[in-house]
Scaffold this active site. Structure first.
Site, mmCIF file in Angstrom:
data_model
loop_
_atom_site.group_PDB
_atom_site.id
_atom_site.type_symbol
_atom_site.label_atom_id
_atom_site.label_comp_id
_atom_site.label_asym_id
_atom_site.label_seq_id
_atom_site.Cartn_x
_atom_site.Cartn_y
_atom_site.Cartn_z
ATOM 1 N N CYS A 96 23.182 20.645 -14.460
ATOM 2 C CA CYS A 96 22.923 20.202 -13.091
ATOM 3 C C CYS A 96 23.796 20.981 -12.099
ATOM 4 O O CYS A 96 23.550 22.154 -11.874
ATOM 5 C CB CYS A 96 23.107 18.694 -12.984
ATOM 6 S SG CYS A 96 22.388 17.990 -11.474
ATOM 7 N N HIS A 183 19.855 16.436 -17.290
ATOM 8 C CA HIS A 183 21.076 15.835 -17.843
ATOM 9 C C HIS A 183 20.843 15.383 -19.287
ATOM 10 O O HIS A 183 20.481 14.223 -19.520
ATOM 11 C CB HIS A 183 21.492 14.624 -17.007
ATOM 12 C CG HIS A 183 22.131 14.966 -15.706
ATOM 13 N ND1 HIS A 183 23.472 15.253 -15.582
ATOM 14 C CD2 HIS A 183 21.616 15.056 -14.462
ATOM 15 C CE1 HIS A 183 23.761 15.495 -14.311
ATOM 16 N NE2 HIS A 183 22.651 15.394 -13.607
ATOM 17 N N GLU A 185 22.998 14.573 -21.309
ATOM 18 C CA GLU A 185 24.018 13.562 -21.627
ATOM 19 C C GLU A 185 23.668 12.177 -21.106
ATOM 20 O O GLU A 185 24.288 11.172 -21.502
ATOM 21 C CB GLU A 185 25.381 14.000 -21.081
ATOM 22 C CG GLU A 185 25.620 13.765 -19.601
ATOM 23 C CD GLU A 185 24.991 14.779 -18.662
ATOM 24 O OE1 GLU A 185 25.385 14.797 -17.479
ATOM 25 O OE2 GLU A 185 24.106 15.546 -19.101
#
Length: 244
Positions: A96, A183, A185
């Site tokens: 990002c 993302h 994660e």
């Protein structure tokens, strides 16, 4: 392998007890992807950096609510540090804000998305199968939250993912840079939390659609496995041999 995580933001206090921090999210993700790595974390908004990056095999740049093109002193310093790492051909993984900042340091244009905020779950045309064994080109989904994006492919970069909203959603440069706009994660509950927090910015209709999209799952673990494979690839080795 020894990995440096440059943590570029703090969690909202209401989420910190559950998720600990963005760096902690990445540690959990990479371990789930099979990486038996040693991690050290540095908080860049407070100007924390290692005395030297020489001992690290990989540097990870997390997301942030800041703009990669900001003139905030800490962002200016981060761009300086990343420019030096690129000159050294240090292995970099950017997500990002990290994806955008690395592109900017490579001379590419970064700015507000002409298509507005990207939120929720997005599906991309993925072309990065060479980064991980067993993964095929085709549709790939990631959880996203961004109003900025990379607007032109950095010189010498390979485009890995795109869709109509974000034409440059992932790229790689040689064997030392791998970046994604999404993302990997994130988990669905955290994405839903962010959407609720930003309802005043996004509007109820977009938040409702984006929240509904979260029920369809995402390929964050697969992206992490590609990142791990990329990080462990020995430079110049066509067989993609790995080192511990």
């Amino acid at each position: 392998m020894k990995v440096c995580i440059l943590e570029n933001d703090d969690l909202h206090p209401a989420a910190a007890s559950t998720y600990q921090g963005y760096a902690a999210m990445f540690v959990r993700l990479f371990r789930a992807a099979g990486a038996n790595w040693e991690f050290e974390v540095f908080h860049t908004p407070t100007q924390q950096y290692p005395d030297s990056f020489a001992t690290y095999d990989v540097v990870v740049l997390t997301g942030s609510k800041a703009d990669a093109f900001s003139e905030q002193p800490w962002v200016v310093e981060l761009r300086k540090q990343v420019t030096a790492l690129l000159a050294q051909r240090k292995k970099l993984l950017g997500v990002c804000f990290g994806h955008q900042l690395i592109a900017l340091c490579l001379g590419a244009k970064v700015g507000r998305s002409p298509n507005g905020w990207g939120v929720g779950r997005m599906v991309y045309d993925w072309r990065g199968s060479a980064l991980a064994k067993g993964w095929q080109d085709g549709p790939l989904s990631m959880l996203v939250s961004h109003q900025d994006q990379v607007l032109e492919l950095p010189a010498g970069a390979q485009l890995l993912a795109s869709n109509a909203h974000c034409p440059i959603a992932a790229y790689a440069v040689g064997e030392h840079v791998f970046c994604v706009q999404g993302h990997p994660e994130f988990v669905e509950d955290y994405s839903a939390f962010l959407l609720a927090q930003r309802k005043h910015l996004l509007g109820e209709d977009l938040v409702a659609r984006a929240t509904d999209s979260l029920q369809h799952g995402h390929d964050g673990l697969q992206v992490a496995q590609m990142m791990v494979a990329f990080a462990q690839r020995v430079p110049g080795c066509a067989s993609n041999s790995e080192r511990p």
